[in-house]
Design an enzyme around this catalytic site. Sequence first.
Site, mmCIF file in Angstrom:
data_model
loop_
_atom_site.group_PDB
_atom_site.id
_atom_site.type_symbol
_atom_site.label_atom_id
_atom_site.label_comp_id
_atom_site.label_asym_id
_atom_site.label_seq_id
_atom_site.Cartn_x
_atom_site.Cartn_y
_atom_site.Cartn_z
ATOM 1 N N LYS A 251 1.179 -1.218 0.116
ATOM 2 C CA LYS A 251 0.334 0.097 -0.102
ATOM 3 C C LYS A 251 0.526 1.281 0.148
ATOM 4 C CE LYS A 251 -2.992 2.490 2.949
ATOM 5 N NZ LYS A 251 -3.888 2.496 4.207
ATOM 6 N N LYS A 263 -9.800 13.174 8.607
ATOM 7 C CA LYS A 263 -9.420 12.203 10.015
ATOM 8 C C LYS A 263 -9.494 13.870 11.173
ATOM 9 C CE LYS A 263 -6.081 9.211 7.793
ATOM 10 N NZ LYS A 263 -6.633 7.477 8.936
ATOM 11 N N ASP A 274 1.647 6.329 5.867
ATOM 12 C CA ASP A 274 0.805 5.217 5.180
ATOM 13 C C ASP A 274 1.189 4.427 4.317
ATOM 14 O OD1 ASP A 274 -1.237 4.143 6.002
ATOM 15 O OD2 ASP A 274 -3.064 5.414 4.695
ATOM 16 N N ASP A 333 -11.930 7.121 4.045
ATOM 17 C CA ASP A 333 -10.339 6.918 4.971
ATOM 18 C C ASP A 333 -10.830 5.582 4.935
ATOM 19 O OD1 ASP A 333 -8.477 7.705 6.183
ATOM 20 O OD2 ASP A 333 -9.572 7.479 8.529
ATOM 21 N N ARG A 337 -7.836 -0.247 1.194
ATOM 22 C CA ARG A 337 -8.063 -1.388 0.129
ATOM 23 C C ARG A 337 -8.563 -1.114 -0.470
ATOM 24 N NH1 ARG A 337 -12.577 -1.935 5.191
ATOM 25 N NH2 ARG A 337 -10.793 -0.995 6.492
#
Length: 509
Positions: A251, A263, A274, A333, A337
């Site tokens: 990712k 967020k 991230d 958010d 996926r």
Amino acid sequence: MDFQLKTLSVAQAAAEKSDVLIVLVGSAPITAKDALSVLAASARKAGDFPDKAGKLLALYRPDEVVASRVVLAAVGDGTPASVRSGVIAAVNAAKAHRPKRVVVVFAQPAEAAAVACAVTAAADASYVYTATKSKAEPRSIRALTLGVPDAAGVRKAFDEACGTVLGIELAKEWGNRPANHATPTLLADVAKELAKLPKIKCEVLGPKEVEKLGMGSFAAVARGSAEPLRFIVLRYQGAAKDEAPVVLVGKGITFDTGGVSLKPAAEMDEMKFDMCGAASVLGTFRALAEIQPAINVVGLIPSCENMNDGRAVKPGDVVTSMSGQTIEVLNTDAEGRLILCDALTYAKRFDPAAVIDIATLTGACVVALGGVRSGLFASDETLAAALQAAGEESQDRCWRLPLDDDYAEGLKSNFADVANIGGRAGGAVVAAKFLQRFVGDFAWAHLDIAGTAWKSGAAKGSTGRPVGLLVSYLTTRARNGNADGASEKAATDSAAPAKAPARKARSAK
């Protein structure tokens, strides 16, 4: 850091030129008669040097020792975990004196896995980030000699550990960089640099190519950012061309605002981490180029920012993935996926032996496992066992979580084939069940590294995990003839529960 391996006894190590000598002392009775060994035995008898792993005794200019400073470090039973604790404690203590050259010697026989952990632990403890500092001091330790009773017997493990360190530090470097210094384009540039190393090739796809492939889910996440997306394809060929590869999917969200589902501001700066799944794939390829195991590996990195402008995907939007499945985006958010599902579909074209995706995916996994173990989900028992065994060997540990079909109930949608989130309960498992829809029938594992990829607070920074686990898995598989030969029972038995430290939960991604 320059690592060197030598056959050394404690007495021989005392004669080595260094700024600091670190002696790793196990819990077995000390029988050697050299000055340092006698001193260590006396200190243990007096209760000044407990044999619990990580306990230290610092000495200044002891007799018959060239180094001005000596650190006796307890390594308990000598297992990789104990050695790691002892080395990290000792190197952290030694750093206060800014030594340039350090000698670390085992005072007892050392197994290959313990030697490897000593190398990675020393590198971990001495790492310093400097890329975006104007007056940064680099790591003080420039050279480290590791002394063992039999260097020839552990040479292969030592060399592989040195290669793994290069990969871990590349992953740390890019994980630590601020988002404006680690855009999707810059990550692609790193991958292109890796392609200059032996046996590695790289291909980078941009927005037009991604659209042509039908990666509507990935493209939807990137819509709100001015930074163009990149889909990075790395190939390492260490075996015959017709041998099925292991595919690693990382990712690569280089910054995550949460999109429209914004967020909270507090600690949002940490969302530069991230992309640590992507960084771990880059780091693993750096290690592969150094170690050169006989295996084929493909790395897939979907990379973009999750930002918020007038074009950004909205809650309730329905997007079409590369697989043809439609997805109702109930929470922007939960974007990781959405980019991974298209990469997993793309992975099928390689007819893989196994696929492993690595992602800072859910705050729920942080709640479940803290910062000690990564979450492991797997559709294949043998693959799961091999990954658990690799985690134990490398001390980059994981813990297997379930994939019961009941957990997918919350992903049902009235307006698409699947929703991108379910309820709060079991969030890490629900996210894994979403990804599983796009896997097909090949052996698949998902590593949720949201709790292990970085540290917060005073020690804030990337850990480089799970590069150690991945490299251990791949090199072991190569030695087994490109097959997972780990015993499921052995791996499960060795993965004892670990008590995780308290840690703030992060929002689901």
